[in-house]
Design a protein around this motif. Structure first.
Motif, mmCIF file in Angstrom:
data_model
loop_
_atom_site.group_PDB
_atom_site.id
_atom_site.type_symbol
_atom_site.label_atom_id
_atom_site.label_comp_id
_atom_site.label_asym_id
_atom_site.label_seq_id
_atom_site.Cartn_x
_atom_site.Cartn_y
_atom_site.Cartn_z
ATOM 1 N N ASP A 45 -9.576 -2.245 12.880
ATOM 2 C CA ASP A 45 -8.743 -1.698 11.651
ATOM 3 C C ASP A 45 -8.289 -0.215 11.804
ATOM 4 N N LEU A 46 -7.451 0.447 10.849
ATOM 5 C CA LEU A 46 -6.781 1.271 10.783
ATOM 6 C C LEU A 46 -6.986 2.258 10.183
ATOM 7 N N THR A 47 -6.584 3.618 10.688
ATOM 8 C CA THR A 47 -7.373 4.784 9.075
ATOM 9 C C THR A 47 -5.208 5.298 8.917
ATOM 10 N N VAL A 48 -5.580 5.190 7.762
ATOM 11 C CA VAL A 48 -4.531 5.830 6.534
ATOM 12 C C VAL A 48 -4.671 6.697 6.217
ATOM 13 N N GLU A 49 -3.543 7.732 6.500
ATOM 14 C CA GLU A 49 -3.520 9.342 5.475
ATOM 15 C C GLU A 49 -2.993 8.896 4.572
ATOM 16 N N ILE A 50 -3.684 9.274 3.045
ATOM 17 C CA ILE A 50 -3.260 9.335 1.002
ATOM 18 C C ILE A 50 -1.935 10.839 1.192
ATOM 19 N N MET A 51 -1.203 10.259 0.663
ATOM 20 C CA MET A 51 -0.214 10.901 0.543
ATOM 21 C C MET A 51 0.596 11.335 -0.508
ATOM 22 N N ASN A 106 0.853 -1.496 -0.033
ATOM 23 C CA ASN A 106 -0.253 0.061 -0.417
ATOM 24 C C ASN A 106 0.751 0.873 0.095
ATOM 25 N N TRP A 107 1.165 1.763 -0.997
ATOM 26 C CA TRP A 107 1.804 2.746 -0.839
ATOM 27 C C TRP A 107 1.530 3.780 -0.928
ATOM 28 N N LEU A 108 2.165 4.764 -0.823
ATOM 29 C CA LEU A 108 1.834 6.378 -0.328
ATOM 30 C C LEU A 108 1.213 6.853 0.622
ATOM 31 N N ARG A 109 0.585 6.167 2.017
ATOM 32 C CA ARG A 109 0.166 5.216 2.660
ATOM 33 C C ARG A 109 0.627 5.950 4.030
ATOM 34 N N THR A 110 0.152 6.430 5.245
ATOM 35 C CA THR A 110 0.754 6.507 6.543
ATOM 36 C C THR A 110 -0.836 6.320 7.577
ATOM 37 N N ILE A 111 -0.041 5.560 8.515
ATOM 38 C CA ILE A 111 -0.869 4.953 9.559
ATOM 39 C C ILE A 111 -0.882 6.399 10.552
ATOM 40 N N THR A 112 -2.666 6.742 10.733
ATOM 41 C CA THR A 112 -2.634 8.049 11.663
ATOM 42 C C THR A 112 -3.273 7.140 13.224
ATOM 43 N N SER A 113 -3.685 6.951 12.934
ATOM 44 C CA SER A 113 -4.409 6.115 14.384
ATOM 45 C C SER A 113 -5.032 4.395 14.224
ATOM 46 N N VAL A 114 -5.319 3.347 15.428
ATOM 47 C CA VAL A 114 -5.228 2.373 15.261
ATOM 48 C C VAL A 114 -6.509 2.032 15.990
ATOM 49 N N ASP A 115 -7.184 1.341 14.971
ATOM 50 C CA ASP A 115 -8.311 1.197 16.606
ATOM 51 C C ASP A 115 -8.924 -0.007 16.543
ATOM 52 N N ASP A 140 7.190 18.492 -5.911
ATOM 53 C CA ASP A 140 8.578 18.682 -7.111
ATOM 54 C C ASP A 140 9.941 17.979 -6.510
ATOM 55 N N GLU A 141 9.792 18.123 -5.141
ATOM 56 C CA GLU A 141 11.173 17.022 -4.460
ATOM 57 C C GLU A 141 11.196 15.892 -4.066
ATOM 58 N N GLY A 142 10.004 15.356 -4.929
ATOM 59 C CA GLY A 142 10.003 13.918 -3.803
ATOM 60 C C GLY A 142 9.656 13.606 -3.036
ATOM 61 N N ARG A 143 9.560 14.394 -2.002
ATOM 62 C CA ARG A 143 8.750 14.405 -0.880
ATOM 63 C C ARG A 143 7.431 14.403 -0.836
ATOM 64 N N PRO A 144 7.314 13.236 -0.115
ATOM 65 C CA PRO A 144 5.808 13.156 0.685
ATOM 66 C C PRO A 144 5.300 14.236 1.411
ATOM 67 N N HIS A 145 3.863 14.496 1.301
ATOM 68 C CA HIS A 145 3.360 14.815 2.102
ATOM 69 C C HIS A 145 1.451 14.642 2.589
ATOM 70 N N GLY A 146 0.393 14.978 3.046
ATOM 71 C CA GLY A 146 -0.157 14.360 3.512
ATOM 72 C C GLY A 146 -1.325 14.948 2.673
ATOM 73 N N THR A 147 -2.516 14.784 2.046
ATOM 74 C CA THR A 147 -3.853 15.460 1.249
ATOM 75 C C THR A 147 -5.091 15.821 1.906
ATOM 76 N N GLY A 148 -4.684 15.404 3.517
ATOM 77 C CA GLY A 148 -6.596 15.172 3.628
ATOM 78 C C GLY A 148 -6.975 14.001 3.604
ATOM 79 N N LYS A 149 -7.014 13.443 2.610
ATOM 80 C CA LYS A 149 -7.894 12.376 2.241
ATOM 81 C C LYS A 149 -7.135 11.216 3.047
ATOM 82 N N PHE A 150 -8.487 10.431 3.934
ATOM 83 C CA PHE A 150 -7.921 9.395 4.501
ATOM 84 C C PHE A 150 -8.874 8.104 4.502
#
Length: 379
Positions: A159-165, A147-156, A169-179
């Motif tokens: 299940d767990l909640t991941v934010e889509i990254m 599951n690429w471009l995902r980061t875990i934000t909480s664990v229930d 332009d420099e290749g660094r990941p940033h959160g999109t606010g979508k989960f």
């Protein structure tokens, strides 16, 4: 090696045999002994030199909100427990958070322990994943999903909640606010490891960078005379190959330090490139592949995935060695010389050249299969 590398990659009988070889050389191995003060240990033991090879056994931590902290385990503890004979209850669905080789090991071990759904969650892309490509490929062939471009934000609880990254332009990941939600009974954290160098911090003159000991890359000696370090405890690629290589390099330099003598300079021969070899000499030889377990058989146990060679296979593979750049006494030069300028000195002693007879025709060099002979202009 015993507790960090799963048995399907490093069978324990092989490791035991290697350790036994070292012990048979006369090396004394002391276990269950905690070193609190290295300099005191050195003084009391009357050691003239010390080599620190403590590995990286501390898992990096991350603060993830969780209703049940018990369902979150770190990969190092997980792998160590399994290697020690434990069989933890993880449930049917396991998520591994991280993208390195340890993450791949944790995911593959989880599959072998009965997890029917194992997913690796990584905050970057596959191309940015630090795990070796063969580790990724083997994990996926064994049923591990990525599951690429995902980061875990909480664990229930279930299940767990991941934010889509997304990458900038420099290749660094940033959160999109979508989960998204991912089902998981257990979450294994594999976010990197650190060396436990705290007991060294009180030594005057010793330098650290990001928790690892700074040493001379050539000698592996620190700024403290007689104190050497290697493997995961110094800046390096954290692999078994590098660690073992550091041990050999340190041994040579420690010997030179104790003798107060410089190491003899290394003499490097020119590299024999592929184009300089005469492969026709060896005829056609198809490489025999090593035996490998099929993916379905792999996840049913901890049997070695890539098997060793049989005696016949080992002999065949050894016979294929080209000995690039090194004479192996094929007698090709001896038979090709029209002036009898090459004298064979006996098995293992190679040849002597009678330059009074040699006309410089170059037939010896042209037919040499491994580029052990090189023609140079006369001065």
């Amino acid at each position: 090696m015993r507790y960090g590398i799963p048995e399907y990659r490093l069978p324990r009988p092989v490791l035991d045999a290697e350790i036994a070889r070292i012990a048979e050389l006369g090396v004394r191995i002391v276990t269950d002994h905690v070193v609190q003060d290295l300099l005191v240990e050195q003084t009391e033991g009357r050691f003239d030199a010390v080599f620190v090879a403590i590995g990286a056994h501390l898992s990096k931590k991350v603060d993830i909100p969780a209703r049940d902290a018990g369902k979150i385990v770190d990969a190092v503890s997980f792998l160590r427990g399994v290697a020690s004979g434990e069989r933890p209850v993880m449930g049917r669905r396991v998520a591994v958070y991280g993208g390195g080789n340890t993450a791949m090991d944790a995911a593959r071990v989880a599959r072998r322990l009965g997890a029917s759904e194992t997913v690796v969650v990584y905050r970057r892309t596959q191309e940015q994943m630090p795990a070796h490509i063969e580790e990724q490929t083997d994990a996926q062939s064994e049923g591990v999903t990525m599951n690429w471009l995902r980061t875990i934000t909480s664990v229930d609880d279930t299940d767990l909640t991941v934010e889509i990254m997304e990458l900038d332009d420099e290749g660094r990941p940033h959160g999109t606010g979508k989960f998204e939600k991912l089902a998981a009974d257990t979450v294994i954290l594999a976010l990197g490891q650190e060396a436990d160098t705290g007991f060294l911090k009180s030594i005057s003159g010793l330098r650290f960078d990001d928790g690892v000991v700074q040493v001379d890359p050539a000698t592996l000696m620190s700024d403290v005379p007689g104190l050497f370090a290697g493997g995961d405890a110094v800046p390096s690629e954290r692999t078994v190959t590098v660690g073992v290589g550091h041990g050999k390099r340190a041994a040579r330099n420690i010997d030179a330090y104790l003798e107060a003598a410089p190491l003899p300079p290394k003499t490097s021969k020119p590299v024999a490139t592929f184009d300089s070899l005469n492969l026709w000499y060896f005829g056609d030889a198809n490489r025999r592949s090593q035996p490998q377990l099929d993916p379905e058989s792999r996840i049913s146990a901890f049997e070695e995935v890539v098997g060793g060679l049989s005696a016949d296979q080992a002999g065949f593979e050894a016979a294929r060695c080209l000995s690039c750049g090194n004479c192996f006494e094929c007698d090709g030069c001896l038979g090709s010389c029209p002036e009898d300028a090459i004298i064979k000195l006996g098995r293992g002693h190679r040849y002597r050249y009678d330059y009074a007879r040699c006309t410089g025709c170059g037939t010896c060099a042209e037919q040499c299969p491994v580029n052990a002979i090189e023609m140079v202009p006369e001065r």
